[in-house]
Design a protein around this motif. Structure first.
Motif, short mmCIF file in Angstrom:
data_model
loop_
_atom_site.label_atom_id
_atom_site.label_comp_id
_atom_site.label_asym_id
_atom_site.label_seq_id
_atom_site.Cartn_x
_atom_site.Cartn_y
_atom_site.Cartn_z
N GLN A 486 98.83 33.36 57.14
CA GLN A 486 97.47 33.88 57.02
C GLN A 486 97.35 35.28 57.64
OE1 GLN A 486 94.46 32.05 55.57
NE2 GLN A 486 94.34 34.27 55.43
N PHE A 487 98.32 35.65 58.48
CA PHE A 487 98.20 36.90 59.22
C PHE A 487 99.28 37.91 58.82
CE2 PHE A 487 96.83 33.33 61.94
CZ PHE A 487 95.47 33.63 61.95
N ASN A 488 98.85 39.15 58.71
CA ASN A 488 99.80 40.23 58.51
C ASN A 488 100.58 40.49 59.80
OD1 ASN A 488 98.92 40.84 55.81
ND2 ASN A 488 97.12 41.85 56.68
N GLN A 489 101.78 41.05 59.65
CA GLN A 489 102.56 41.39 60.84
C GLN A 489 101.99 42.64 61.50
OE1 GLN A 489 106.74 42.02 60.11
NE2 GLN A 489 107.28 41.98 62.28
N ILE A 490 101.81 42.58 62.80
CA ILE A 490 101.25 43.69 63.57
C ILE A 490 102.38 44.44 64.27
CG2 ILE A 490 99.71 44.34 65.46
CD1 ILE A 490 98.30 43.31 62.91
N TRP A 621 94.40 26.70 70.11
CA TRP A 621 95.32 27.74 69.63
C TRP A 621 94.76 29.13 69.94
CZ3 TRP A 621 94.40 31.60 66.01
CH2 TRP A 621 93.24 31.48 65.23
N ASP A 622 95.67 30.08 70.00
CA ASP A 622 95.30 31.47 70.28
C ASP A 622 96.44 32.35 69.79
OD1 ASP A 622 94.00 33.72 71.20
OD2 ASP A 622 94.39 33.35 73.34
N PHE A 623 96.21 33.65 69.79
CA PHE A 623 97.29 34.60 69.51
C PHE A 623 98.04 34.90 70.81
CE2 PHE A 623 94.05 35.70 66.28
CZ PHE A 623 94.81 35.44 65.14
N VAL A 624 99.31 35.22 70.66
CA VAL A 624 100.07 35.72 71.80
C VAL A 624 99.52 37.09 72.18
CG1 VAL A 624 102.33 36.56 72.56
CG2 VAL A 624 102.16 34.43 71.24
N THR A 625 99.27 37.30 73.45
CA THR A 625 98.82 38.61 73.91
C THR A 625 99.95 39.62 73.76
OG1 THR A 625 97.23 37.63 75.45
CG2 THR A 625 97.93 39.90 75.89
N ILE A 626 99.65 40.75 73.17
CA ILE A 626 100.67 41.75 72.85
C ILE A 626 100.79 42.75 73.99
CG2 ILE A 626 101.34 43.59 71.24
CD1 ILE A 626 99.72 42.12 69.07
N ASN A 627 101.99 42.90 74.50
CA ASN A 627 102.26 43.92 75.51
C ASN A 627 102.73 45.18 74.80
OD1 ASN A 627 101.70 42.29 77.82
ND2 ASN A 627 103.68 41.26 77.51
N SER A 628 101.99 46.25 74.95
CA SER A 628 102.33 47.50 74.27
C SER A 628 101.89 48.68 75.12
CB SER A 628 101.64 47.56 72.91
OG SER A 628 101.86 48.81 72.28
N ASP A 629 102.63 49.78 75.01
CA ASP A 629 102.29 50.99 75.75
C ASP A 629 101.24 51.83 75.02
OD1 ASP A 629 104.11 50.36 77.74
OD2 ASP A 629 105.76 51.40 76.73
N VAL A 630 100.89 51.43 73.79
CA VAL A 630 99.90 52.18 73.02
C VAL A 630 98.68 51.30 72.77
CG1 VAL A 630 101.68 53.59 71.93
CG2 VAL A 630 100.84 51.53 70.77
N LYS A 631 97.55 51.95 72.52
CA LYS A 631 96.33 51.22 72.21
C LYS A 631 96.36 50.81 70.74
CE LYS A 631 92.02 49.79 72.68
NZ LYS A 631 91.72 48.56 73.45
N LEU A 632 96.30 49.50 70.48
CA LEU A 632 96.36 49.00 69.11
C LEU A 632 94.98 49.01 68.47
CD1 LEU A 632 98.76 45.93 69.58
CD2 LEU A 632 99.34 48.27 68.89
N ASP A 633 94.97 49.22 67.16
CA ASP A 633 93.73 49.20 66.37
C ASP A 633 93.86 48.06 65.35
OD1 ASP A 633 91.50 49.64 64.86
OD2 ASP A 633 92.02 51.67 64.22
N VAL A 634 93.64 46.82 65.83
CA VAL A 634 93.78 45.63 65.00
C VAL A 634 92.40 45.23 64.49
CG1 VAL A 634 94.58 43.25 64.87
CG2 VAL A 634 95.79 44.90 66.33
N ARG A 635 92.30 45.04 63.16
CA ARG A 635 91.00 44.83 62.54
C ARG A 635 90.99 43.54 61.71
NH1 ARG A 635 89.62 50.98 60.25
NH2 ARG A 635 90.06 52.07 62.22
N PHE A 636 89.79 43.00 61.54
CA PHE A 636 89.62 41.88 60.62
C PHE A 636 88.23 41.98 60.00
CE2 PHE A 636 87.64 40.27 64.46
CZ PHE A 636 86.60 39.45 64.01
N GLU A 637 88.01 41.23 58.92
CA GLU A 637 86.76 41.27 58.18
C GLU A 637 86.02 39.95 58.32
OE1 GLU A 637 90.01 43.44 55.81
OE2 GLU A 637 89.77 41.50 56.82
N THR A 638 84.70 40.05 58.41
CA THR A 638 83.86 38.86 58.35
C THR A 638 82.50 39.27 57.81
OG1 THR A 638 83.13 36.88 59.56
CG2 THR A 638 82.96 38.98 60.72
N GLN A 639 81.57 38.34 57.78
CA GLN A 639 80.27 38.64 57.17
C GLN A 639 79.53 39.74 57.93
OE1 GLN A 639 76.34 36.14 57.09
NE2 GLN A 639 77.59 35.41 55.39
#
Length: 677
Positions: A486-490, A621-639
């Motif tokens: 269901q999820f795209n690779q980030i 359930w939850d997503f794994v928290t992502i450790n990254s040195d950059v600020k991510l711009d992760v988006r999703f759509e809803t009503q």
């Protein structure tokens, strides 16, 4: 009521054309005819332009609105025919109401309201969709007997106990028809064109409606049936052949799979087929959704040169194919074609008004449906909205899982009573398929307080029946790995916008949440499986920290992999054989209750015992928290609505913020979700 041929006479037009035979200078008349094919599909008993879950009129759906488009397009055409692709009898509370009466009284009390409406519009032919089998063969037969037009299907065969004296191996329905259609040519003179219609349904009906069809029917592949019958249609003199597959586009990568559910691309390669009016996947073709589809011309509306159209779902679009034909030396030839889908609603604008002929035809059943869905079943302590069901654990899925677990536990045999019961449940209404503007309204919205049957129908959309399978912990993990498609690779190193939800190749009804275990999803990993649950990246593992807790005992790793579980689900999933641990060999319980009935019973029982039912998500359930040195711009759509904004603010588990600088083409709101904290 207007007969379709009378309508054709009324809208006849004229134009002229002649051609010269250059070899002998004799003038040979070339007769030209314009023919328009109109298609509805996947109405799902949304006859009225009305939302029974919200108790208000809805201009984005309903055959009552599509009917106005049909009449406009018919009036503007010199010659037309109208076809329906299927999935007509199930899918709205009106469909449930009619089927419920049939089951109780063994009668639907006369003509089904779908046909009361359609009989006013002059259909030439109807095709059988997979959901036509949901309520059993007796209901299907009695229902379609009310249609004032013929039904076709070429790939469902009688096995035993079939109607009208059908013998084993014979087609259960008329496989095709060849209609002698009177049309008017460029001079206004009557001509005859023999139009052949042939219909198909996915072979998967034997799995999806196993309880209704086992031992009664068998099914041929779609292309297999076409290759058998299309030559017969040609031999009977069909000048033009219209295929009506209840089947999605599919792809060119495996066009010869006899069991293919989505076979339209492959069907377009079958010699002799001139037009394909398809459906099933609730998308719109031609549209930008199919950009990149091999050998598809989205301007002309063709696949492999064959005119093709798919008109969405619930009446939100009308399919139109315009043909120009010529007759030379007694033979009709297609000169040109253009296919398109016309919406009833776009850019928050009503493009057509309701047809009151359709509304009046079903007024009685409409009023009775409103009464039916207003039956009280209990009380809820909190809101159940599905606006966040794809990005966090969700009350609309949680309450279904709780009900499924309770129902299965009540019916465990002594041999199974010591095995832990889990539940697999998916968000059926979570933005539809993100392919039409109407999809932005496709969310469960059940507020706290008194609950009625319409709320149970909103929470559980389909008339599936309760089925349970016995699996191992290892299979639970693989089941979830497929669900995580269901999820795209980030990319954890990218600052570019990245959209989380995979709308293209994974349907939300295949996003199973398994309750009773805890786990996290690592979306930085590639998918382990493809959409058919086949392992394609053996080293990828999106499902991590999977565990099961039994009192003080916590099972993980190899100990969990070998442990047995029962998973409460539905007949569609349990017999499907796609997800790990599914298929008939894993089934240990089949109940006559629908999942919706089990849900309603659970709500009532909890209300009687506790004063109300608590649907709060347990956040297993939850997503794994992502450790990254950059600020991510992760988006999703809803009503995009005030009620969605309020719900997101109140119930978000991670930091979720709405963007105001991004416009979604289908009217969804775009949010950012923080996966780094």
């Amino acid at each position: 009521m207007h007969n379709k041929k009378v309508l054709a006479l009324a809208i006849a037009g004229v134009m002229g054309l002649s051609a010269c035979n250059s070899s002998n200078n004799d003038m040979v008349e070339s007769i030209e005819v314009d023919l328009r094919i109109l298609e509805t599909s996947d109405i799902h008993t949304n006859i009225m332009d009305y939302d029974y879950y919200k108790s208000k009129y809805d201009p984005t759906i309903g055959l009552a609105r599509t009917a106005s488009l049909i009449k406009q397009q018919a009036t503007d055409a010199t010659n037309f025919v109208l076809v329906d692709n299927g999935d007509l009898l199930q899918g709205s509370p009106m469909g449930d109401y009619i089927a419920n009466n049939f089951k109780r009284d063994n009668t639907i009390g006369g003509t089904h309201p779908a046909y009361k409406a359609m009989n006013t519009l002059g259909y030439s032919v109807g095709n059988i969709g997979n959901h036509e089998f949901n309520y059993g063969l007796d209901f299907l037969k009695e229902s379609i007997d009310g249609a004032n037009f013929p039904y076709i299907n070429a790939n469902v065969l009688c096995k035993a106990d079939c109607w009208e004296g059908k013998q084993q191996g014979e087609n259960l329905f008329t496989p095709y028809i060849v209609e002698e259609k009177t049309v008017f040519d460029n001079n206004g003179d009557p001509q005859t064109i023999k139009i052949g219609y042939i219909g198909f349904v996915p072979p998967q009906i034997l799995l999806w409606d196993k309880q209704n069809l086992t031992g009664k029917v068998t099914v041929m592949g779609i292309v297999e049936a076409a290759e058998k019958f299309v030559p017969m249609m040609k031999a009977e003199g069909a000048d033009i052949i219209v295929a009506i597959p209840h089947s999605g586009v599919g792809s060119s990568s495996n066009p010869t799979d006899v069991n293919d559910e989505n076979a339209t691309w492959a069907l377009s390669k079958v010699a002799g087929i001139d037009a394909i009016t398809f459906g099933h996947s609730h998308s719109v073709f031609p549209s930008s959704t199919f950009t990149g589809l091999e050998n598809a011309d989205l301007e002309k509306g063709t696949i492999n040169g064959v005119a093709a159209v798919m008109p969405g779902r619930w009446g939100d679009n009308l399919g139109v194919i315009d043909f120009k034909l010529t007759k030379v030396d007694g033979k009709w030839t297609i000169v040109d074609s253009v296919a398109k889908a016309l919406p009833i609603y776009a850019n928050k604008t009503e493009l057509v008004a309701a047809d009151y002929g359709v509304r009046d035809a079903v007024a009685k059943e409409h009023a009775e449906t409103i009464t039916y869905v207003s039956q009280p079943i209990g009380v809820a302590t909190s809101d159940m909205y599905s606006f966040l069901s794809l990005v966090q654990d969700d009350p609309t899925v949680q309450i279904v899982s709780n009900a499924q677990i309770a129902k299965v536990q009540q019916n465990l045999t002594p041999a199974l009573k010591d095995i832990p019961v889990l539940s697999a449940s998916a968000p059926f209404k979570a933005g539809g398929r993100h392919s039409t503007t109407a999809d932005a309204e496709s969310y469960v919205q059940v507020p706290a307080g008194n609950l009625t049957y319409k709320n149970a129908a909103d929470l559980y959309l389909y008339p599936n029946t309760m089925v349970a399978v016995k699996v191992t912990g290892a299979q639970v993990k693989e089941w979830l790995e497929c669900s995580a498609n269901q999820f795209n690779q980030i990319n954890p190193n990218s600052t570019e916008p990245q959209y989380l939800i995979n709308w293209d190749t994974h349907r939300t009804y295949n996003y199973d949440v398994i309750d009773g275990v805890s786990y996290k999803i690592d979306v930085t990993q590639a998918n382990r499986t493809d959409g058919d649950c086949k392992v394609v990246n053996a080293d990828a593992h999106r499902i991590v920290e999977l565990s099961y807790t039994d009192g003080d005992m916590v099972y993980t790793g190899a100990e969990l992999d070998s442990k047995e579980f029962i998973i409460a689900s539905n007949n569609y999933r349990a017999f499907g054989g796609k997800f790990a641990g599914t298929g008939s060999e894993y089934v240990v319980m089949e109940l006559p209750d629908t999942n919706r009935e089990a849900l309603a019973q659970y709500i009532t029982a909890q209300t009687e015992a506790n004063g109300a039912v608590d649907p709060s998500a347990d956040n297993n359930w939850d997503f794994v928290t992502i450790n990254s040195d950059v600020k991510l711009d992760v988006r999703f759509e809803t009503q995009d609505s005030a009620i969605a904004d309020e719900f997101v603010t109140k119930y978000q588990q991670r930091n979720i913020t709405k963007r105001t600088d991004v416009a979604d083409e289908f009217g969804f709101a775009v949010y950012n979700i923080d996966l780094q904290n």
